[in-house]
Design a protein around this motif. Structure first.
Motif, short mmCIF file in Angstrom:
data_model
loop_
_atom_site.label_atom_id
_atom_site.label_comp_id
_atom_site.label_asym_id
_atom_site.label_seq_id
_atom_site.Cartn_x
_atom_site.Cartn_y
_atom_site.Cartn_z
N GLY A 143 -0.07 37.54 66.53
CA GLY A 143 -1.25 37.62 65.68
C GLY A 143 -2.38 36.75 66.18
N TRP A 179 -4.59 35.59 63.23
CA TRP A 179 -4.56 36.29 61.95
C TRP A 179 -3.12 36.47 61.48
N SER A 180 -2.97 36.74 60.22
CA SER A 180 -1.69 37.12 59.65
C SER A 180 -1.84 38.49 59.01
N THR A 181 -0.73 39.23 58.93
CA THR A 181 -0.79 40.62 58.48
C THR A 181 0.17 40.87 57.33
N ILE A 236 -4.61 43.13 58.11
CA ILE A 236 -4.94 41.72 58.25
C ILE A 236 -5.32 41.14 56.89
N HIS A 264 -7.44 35.28 58.50
CA HIS A 264 -7.79 35.06 59.90
C HIS A 264 -8.63 33.80 60.04
N GLY A 307 -3.87 44.11 66.33
CA GLY A 307 -4.48 44.08 65.02
C GLY A 307 -5.98 44.14 65.04
#
Length: 445
Positions: free
Chosen positions: A324, A390-392, A351, A354, A408
């Motif tokens: 990420g 980022w994280s999803t 996402i 971020h 992403g």
């Protein structure tokens, strides 16, 4: 079968376009009204210099992808020569009763190369059959059929819930008309929508700006909204007028929003991943007021100036191998104050968080969703690289694996605009409810 959380090609194309112009004109324009009650004399509608080509050319110059016209507002007056009612341009002196505002705008949009959208108010304060739901549903679908069959491809069909709180319409019948005659049109908020209302008339989205939704808002007067048949991919559209009111009224040039306020709206709508629909109402001559037109072009001209020259950079994986995240490498120390992130959306929105950091670890920007575009402004920085992480959330099939450039994000662009912060929203005048002939139930809502 496609997932309801995955956008269609049409939705993605609409999101990429991002910006349209709304046009409100009708008998209200000539009477200083906003919501008239359907009793204004149709002979008062006489915009002697109406110039739909000016509207379309101005919209194109401003960078809008389409124009949406109020073909019928709540008063029931029709801007095309409908066979369903005499309360239309047929009964107006304009063009000797042979005019067609919808037709003139459709031709102008074709000529300048932008899309046409139409607003057909479900609430109709003139139609005698409105009190009979079945009869009115048939009446409304005949009007919609006329609009869907006479004016070529439509980019968007706009259904306003104002005045319809608690009323049930035959949306299955409405959608059958659209499916048959305009299957590629985006449908705003009602029926089987492909877009949803953001929930205010100030043009403002929020962070996070989610595309999946399980309900749509109906109006400012109904807080609960309307439940859908499940969670669907519905990007929001933010509607707002360049003036305080939706129709043009004399003596209100001082209420035209400033360039800085319009920029503030843009950063909080388009810049957060939503679409923006900006109303510019023609005056009583049928042309855009010079003050409104110039303000629109000043605003969009400044946007063009700020984002005309993206700083070149290359994306590469992070050294720690984190899925990420990416590093943006410029090759030399580069001055920056804006960043635009674009998420890969073909599998849906994922996402949820971020951040952007300079090489020394300093946090330049952070936020929640990214979506079709996320624009950050930050204090001037000089850097040869940026780190974006980022994280999803899980994808519709329950995985987090995203088939996207750099995992992403579809694109990252940097800019040196000379501006280090998002403009502040300015205080705006209150809506003048004396211009609205409101039902008694609305006054006490």
């Amino acid at each position: 079968m496609s997932s309801p959380l995955v956008p269609t090609a049409g939705q993605l194309a609409w999101q990429e376009r991002g910006f349209g112009i709304f046009v409100h004109i009708g008998p209200n324009t000539f009477h200083g009204r906003e919501w008239s009650d359907g009793t204004l004399d149709p002979r008062s509608f006489d915009p002697i210099a109406l110039d739909a080509r000016q509207w379309a050319e101005t919209a194109r110059e401003a960078g809008a992808a389409h124009v949406i016209l109020t073909a019928k507002h709540h008063d029931g007056f029709c801007l095309w020569p409908t066979a369903t009612t005499d309360y239309s341009v047929r009964s107006a002196p304009w063009r000797d009763g042979r005019g067609d505002v919808v037709g003139e705008l459709a031709e102008a949009c074709r000529e300048v190369g932008i899309g046409l959208g139409l607003y057909l108010s479900p609430w109709d304060r003139h139609a005698p059959c409105y009190s009979d739901p079945d009869a009115y549903d048939r009446y409304y679908q005949r009007q919609l059929t006329e609009l869907c069959t006479k004016y070529g491809p439509l980019a968007e069909l706009w259904f306003d819930g104002a005045g319809s709180e608690g009323r049930r319409y035959d949306w299955d019948g409405v959608m059958a008309v659209i499916d048959r005659y305009q299957p590629d049109a985006m449908v705003f908020n009602m029926g089987r929508p492909t877009l949803r209302w953001v929930g205010n008339e100030d043009g403002l989205a929020a962070d996070p700006c989610w595309y999946p939704a399980d309900r749509t808002g109906v109006s400012l007067f109904e807080g609960e909204g309307r439940a859908l048949d499940g969670v669907r991919y519905l990007p929001p559209e933010c509607d707002v007028s360049i003036r305080r009111h939706w129709f043009w009224h004399p003596g209100e040039q001082h209420q035209v929003k400033s360039r800085e306020h319009l920029l503030a709206i843009w950063y909080r709508s388009v810049g957060l991943g939503a679409g923006l629909l900006l109303n510019v109402p023609p005056d009583r001559s049928g042309r855009f007021d010079p003050v409104d037109r110039q303000r629109l072009l000043d605003f969009t001209g400044e946007l063009r100036r700020r984002f005309a020259a993206p700083v070149a950079g290359e994306l590469e994986p992070l050294p720690d191998g984190a899925a990420g995240g990416v590093r943006m490498r410029f090759g030399r120390p580069t001055e920056l104050d804006h960043l635009e992130l674009r998420e890969e959306l073909t599998t849906g929105q994922h996402i949820v968080r971020h951040e952007v950091r300079a090489p020394d670890g300093r946090l330049l920007a952070s936020g929640g969703t990214v979506g079709v575009r996320r624009v950050h402004a930050f204090p001037r920085a000089v850097a040869d690289t940026l780190e974006i992480r980022w994280s999803t959330a899980p994808s519709p099939d329950g995985t987090t694996e995203l088939p996207a450039l750099a995992g992403g994000l579809a694109q990252v662009r940097a800019f040196a605009t000379g501006h280090e912060a998002v403009p502040a929203l300015e205080p705006q005048p209150e809506f003048d409810f004396s211009r609205a002939d409101e039902p008694e139930r609305r006054r006490h809502a």
